[in-house]
Design a protein around this motif. Structure first.
Motif, PDB file in Angstrom:
ATOM      1  N   HIS A 150       7.965  -5.148  -3.205  1.00  0.00           N
ATOM      2  CA  HIS A 150       7.032  -6.118  -3.791  1.00  0.00           C
ATOM      3  C   HIS A 150       5.578  -5.667  -3.720  1.00  0.00           C
ATOM      4  O   HIS A 150       4.801  -5.936  -4.648  1.00  0.00           O
ATOM      5  N   LEU A 151       5.175  -4.975  -2.644  1.00  0.00           N
ATOM      6  CA  LEU A 151       3.807  -4.454  -2.580  1.00  0.00           C
ATOM      7  C   LEU A 151       3.742  -2.973  -2.953  1.00  0.00           C
ATOM      8  O   LEU A 151       2.652  -2.410  -3.033  1.00  0.00           O
ATOM      9  N   ASP A 152       4.908  -2.363  -3.148  1.00  0.00           N
ATOM     10  CA  ASP A 152       4.985  -0.967  -3.600  1.00  0.00           C
ATOM     11  C   ASP A 152       4.303  -0.011  -2.628  1.00  0.00           C
ATOM     12  O   ASP A 152       3.706   0.989  -3.031  1.00  0.00           O
ATOM     13  N   LEU A 153       4.394  -0.310  -1.327  1.00  0.00           N
ATOM     14  CA  LEU A 153       3.792   0.549  -0.311  1.00  0.00           C
ATOM     15  C   LEU A 153       4.713   1.710   0.017  1.00  0.00           C
ATOM     16  O   LEU A 153       5.944   1.582   0.019  1.00  0.00           O
ATOM     17  N   GLY A 154       4.105   2.843   0.339  1.00  0.00           N
ATOM     18  CA  GLY A 154       4.861   4.006   0.762  1.00  0.00           C
ATOM     19  C   GLY A 154       3.936   4.997   1.442  1.00  0.00           C
ATOM     20  O   GLY A 154       2.740   4.730   1.646  1.00  0.00           O
ATOM     21  N   PRO A 155       4.450   6.158   1.840  1.00  0.00           N
ATOM     22  CA  PRO A 155       3.595   7.184   2.435  1.00  0.00           C
ATOM     23  C   PRO A 155       2.417   7.507   1.513  1.00  0.00           C
ATOM     24  O   PRO A 155       2.569   7.616   0.303  1.00  0.00           O
ATOM     25  N   GLY A 156       1.261   7.637   2.098  1.00  0.00           N
ATOM     26  CA  GLY A 156       0.052   7.870   1.313  1.00  0.00           C
ATOM     27  C   GLY A 156      -0.749   6.615   1.071  1.00  0.00           C
ATOM     28  O   GLY A 156      -1.934   6.682   0.718  1.00  0.00           O
ATOM     29  N   ASP A 157      -0.120   5.435   1.230  1.00  0.00           N
ATOM     30  CA  ASP A 157      -0.853   4.181   1.074  1.00  0.00           C
ATOM     31  C   ASP A 157      -1.563   3.807   2.361  1.00  0.00           C
ATOM     32  O   ASP A 157      -1.111   4.141   3.471  1.00  0.00           O
ATOM     33  N   ARG A 158      -2.658   3.088   2.211  1.00  0.00           N
ATOM     34  CA  ARG A 158      -3.386   2.513   3.347  1.00  0.00           C
ATOM     35  C   ARG A 158      -3.446   1.004   3.133  1.00  0.00           C
ATOM     36  O   ARG A 158      -4.004   0.538   2.137  1.00  0.00           O
ATOM     37  N   PHE A 159      -2.858   0.289   4.069  1.00  0.00           N
ATOM     38  CA  PHE A 159      -2.572  -1.131   3.921  1.00  0.00           C
ATOM     39  C   PHE A 159      -3.474  -1.929   4.861  1.00  0.00           C
ATOM     40  O   PHE A 159      -3.334  -1.867   6.076  1.00  0.00           O
TER      41      PHE A 159
END
Length: 678
Positions: free
Chosen positions: A319-328
């Motif tokens: 749903h938030l499409d987070l993965g490695p490389g993202d900063r949340f």
């Protein structure tokens, strides 16, 4: 099992409103949701996607996820390679609510999954945590260092005798040590619980005394609003009020010496032990969260290791499409479920951003500055903050380097239409705005962001996967295109496994299942639109019911607070003993504003013209402030009870509000009105 039939994709009428934002084809194609859908169609019987129609694809995928929950949740566990050290017998052994039984036989560990990137040589040295306070100097903790500290602290907890099921508590701000303590607790099978250090000792004891923790992690103080706040007296009061404690761990955020008998954080996290993760049942408790407790002791809500693991993998990854490389980055405190949700970003392999400070210091742009400094890709905040920025006239897209920000997510209250427009106009046009709605009760969202769908002003994009979200009328019939009760007709893995100290589950059933037995009623008014979006109208227990026409309080706030003279407002509807209905509107004025007749007329005209003539308030009253819970939500029902003559002590738990003095104003107002009627 849900009884929802598989719908066709909602057809857009010719005069349908145009979306504010639509994801481009490349974004849709690379979204994890798109890839999961294609894979689940090939492996688990999900409907095959149609590349040219993301709306139809999501509608079909969602329908499958609620119609076939065993297939969906089993597919999700396989997609994210959930490590079951013991296999499960079936996905959903019993779908009845309350008491649904998920993945019986399975054993796993939440912390082990959160720290998996530390095992990857290509990622171990990359940042797992970015952290900063009001001094705005970001620090980093790598995946390898985070895993080392967790292993060291977990070994220390075992030496202290902490066993699976023991409660471990934190009186901590949003700092790396809080994340380490949570993960170490989960690693040993303990049950985590936390409060922010701005909570007073009585409020904390109202929570922690219910669960009887054996360890307390605490700071000596914190910095907020440019000031230092010493908490040594509060810590002493907590230690005295928690006889179950075997150990207190001192974290010297203000560089003080540990109090007598307390253990030193640095010593406990300096070891080099190998990670060891206690394998626990899927429904083993992970943490205890608390309701606001405005009208009594806070509910102690217990959620499971496996349930939270799956739900947060779904939310952060799909749903938030987070993965490695993202900063949340999500602005939160350890006293709000969004902190637990933020930590869940680690499950997706994202770097999480911890900010310990005021949202408005040194100025209202503080959160945008954090997003810039940390290169945040997903920035979560409150709807109230967005509106405060709009009223302050700031221009974050021009003032800060926000090119990395792909998504701004909001929660805490419905984001009004003006908030959507402001984000689009003042941050950037190609911005995914994910307004989400859920609750502490599930530590997740019922409806919210979908990276492949358009965004419409004032609307949440869709119900979340695996969530059979419906709007029901008072007779329990589904309605569309009109206001109804928010219900969920199938179980979610992160629903509470129980409330702590709730013999027989009585309080749990009364909280969610009393109105519609076997169906979760959340207590919000919603509208499901014909295009699958969701509009949140506010709490149904504070609904304004005027001449049979119901309206959520948030609709009033959105219109009234658009006026520059109004800082914040509170509206209450009160049934009178004579059968009448009194609806006052309380307004906290902006600096320099006065509540004169012209302003009253403008308020009434705005509500009459934009909402309903039936909901023009009977009185408009200037107040020194609007009361909130400790997590920043407006308090409506206790104010209603005060105005109905209930004493302050019975109307509200004093330790659950941000400013008791503000509530005393309403108490005096109620007394004055009662005196005037007598």
């Amino acid at each position: 099992m849900s009884t929802t039939p598989e719908p066709a994709a909602p057809a857009e009428p010719a005069d349908a409103p145009q979306p504010l934002w639509t994801p481009g084809p490349e974004r849709v194609a690379r979204a994890q949701l798109t890839r999961f859908h294609r894979w689940a169609a090939g492996r688990h019987g999900a409907p095959a996607p149609r590349a040219a129609d993301p709306q139809a694809d999501y509608t079909a995928l969602h329908s499958w996820s609620v119609r076939e929950p065993e297939a969906f949740w089993g597919a999700l566990a396989e997609w994210y390679d959930v490590r079951f050290s013991s296999p499960y017998e079936t996905v959903l052994a019993d779908p009845a609510m309350p008491g649904a039984r998920w993945f019986p036989g399975a054993r796993l560990n939440y912390a082990e999954h959160a720290l998996r990137p530390a095992l990857d040589p290509a990622r171990a040295a990359q940042p797992a945590l970015l952290h900063l306070d009001e001094r705005q100097r970001p620090g980093t903790v790598s995946w390898a260092e985070l895993a080392r500290q967790v292993a060291s602290l977990a070994a220390a907890l075992r030496r202290l005798g902490v066993a699976p099921g023991d409660r471990v508590s934190g009186y901590l701000p949003n700092i790396p040590q809080a994340v380490v303590a949570l993960l170490a607790t989960a690693a040993v099978g303990g049950v985590w619980t936390s409060c922010a250090p701005d909570f007073g000792a009585r409020s904390v004891l109202d929570r922690f005394q219910q669960v009887e923790p054996v360890v307390l992690f605490t700071v000596d103080g914190y910095r907020y609003g440019g000031k230092t706040h010493d908490r040594t007296a509060e810590v002493a009061e907590l230690r005295a009020g928690l006889p179950s404690l075997r150990a207190t761990v001192h974290i010297p955020l203000l560089d003080t010496v540990a109090p007598e008998g307390a253990l030193d954080w640095t010593a406990l996290t300096a070891g080099t032990e190998e990670p060891a993760y206690e394998q626990v049942a899927f429904d083993h408790p992970l943490w205890v969260l608390y309701s606001s407790g405005t009208t009594g002791l806070p509910k102690a809500i217990v959620q499971s290791q496996g349930g939270i693991l799956l739900e947060h993998l779904k939310q952060t990854g799909l749903h938030l499409d987070l993965g490695p490389g993202d900063r949340f980055f999500w602005y939160t405190s350890t006293g709000w479920m969004m902190w637990n949700f933020l930590v869940g970003g680690l499950l997706a392999g994202a770097t999480i951003v911890l900010y310990d400070g005021s949202p408005g210091f040194p100025d209202i742009s503080a959160q945008w500055r954090v997003a810039e400094l940390t290169g945040s890709t997903v920035f979560g905040t409150s709807a109230a903050y967005v509106i405060a920025c709009r009223k302050a006239g700031i221009h974050p897209g021009r003032a800060f380097g926000l090119s990395a920000v792909d998504c701004v997510a909001t929660t805490g209250s419905p984001l009004p239409p003006d908030g959507f427009r402001w984000l689009h106009d003042e941050v950037k046009e190609d911005l995914w705005i994910a307004s989400v709605s859920g609750g502490t009760d599930v530590c997740s969202c019922f409806a919210g962001g979908v990276p492949t769908l358009p965004v419409h002003i004032g609307e949440l994009q869709a119900a979340c996967l695996g969530t059979d979200l419906q709007a029901w009328d008072a007779q329990g019939r589904p309605v569309s295109g009109e206001v109804g009760e928010l219900v969920v007709t199938n179980p979610m893995p992160s629903m509470p496994i129980r409330f702590w100290n709730d013999p027989g589950g009585t309080r749990y059933r009364e909280s969610y299942f009393e109105m519609f037995p076997g169906v979760w009623r959340h207590g919000d008014w919603i509208t499901l639109t014909d295009r699958g979006t969701v509009v949140i109208h506010g709490r149904s227990d504070s609904t304004l019911n005027r001449q049979g026409v119901r309206m959520g309080s948030s609709d009033i706030y959105e219109v009234v607070e658009r006026l520059p003279e109004i800082r914040e407002s509170l509206v209450i509807g009160i049934e009178q003993p004579d059968g009448g209905y009194w609806m006052p509107l309380f307004v906290q004025l902006a600096d320099g504003a006065a509540l004169d007749d012209p302003l009253r007329d403008r308020i009434r005209a705005a509500i009459r013209g934009e909402l309903s003539p039936r909901h023009v308030p009977d009185e408009i009253i200037a107040v020194p402030g609007v009361p909130h819970t400790l997590t920043g939500k407006r308090i409506e029902v206790p104010v209603k009870r005060l105005l109905q003559g209930t004493s302050l002590e019975k109307a509200v738990n004093p330790g659950s509000v941000d400013d008791l003095g503000v509530l005393r104003f309403y108490e005096r107002l109620a007394a004055d009105r009662a005196g005037g009627r007598s």
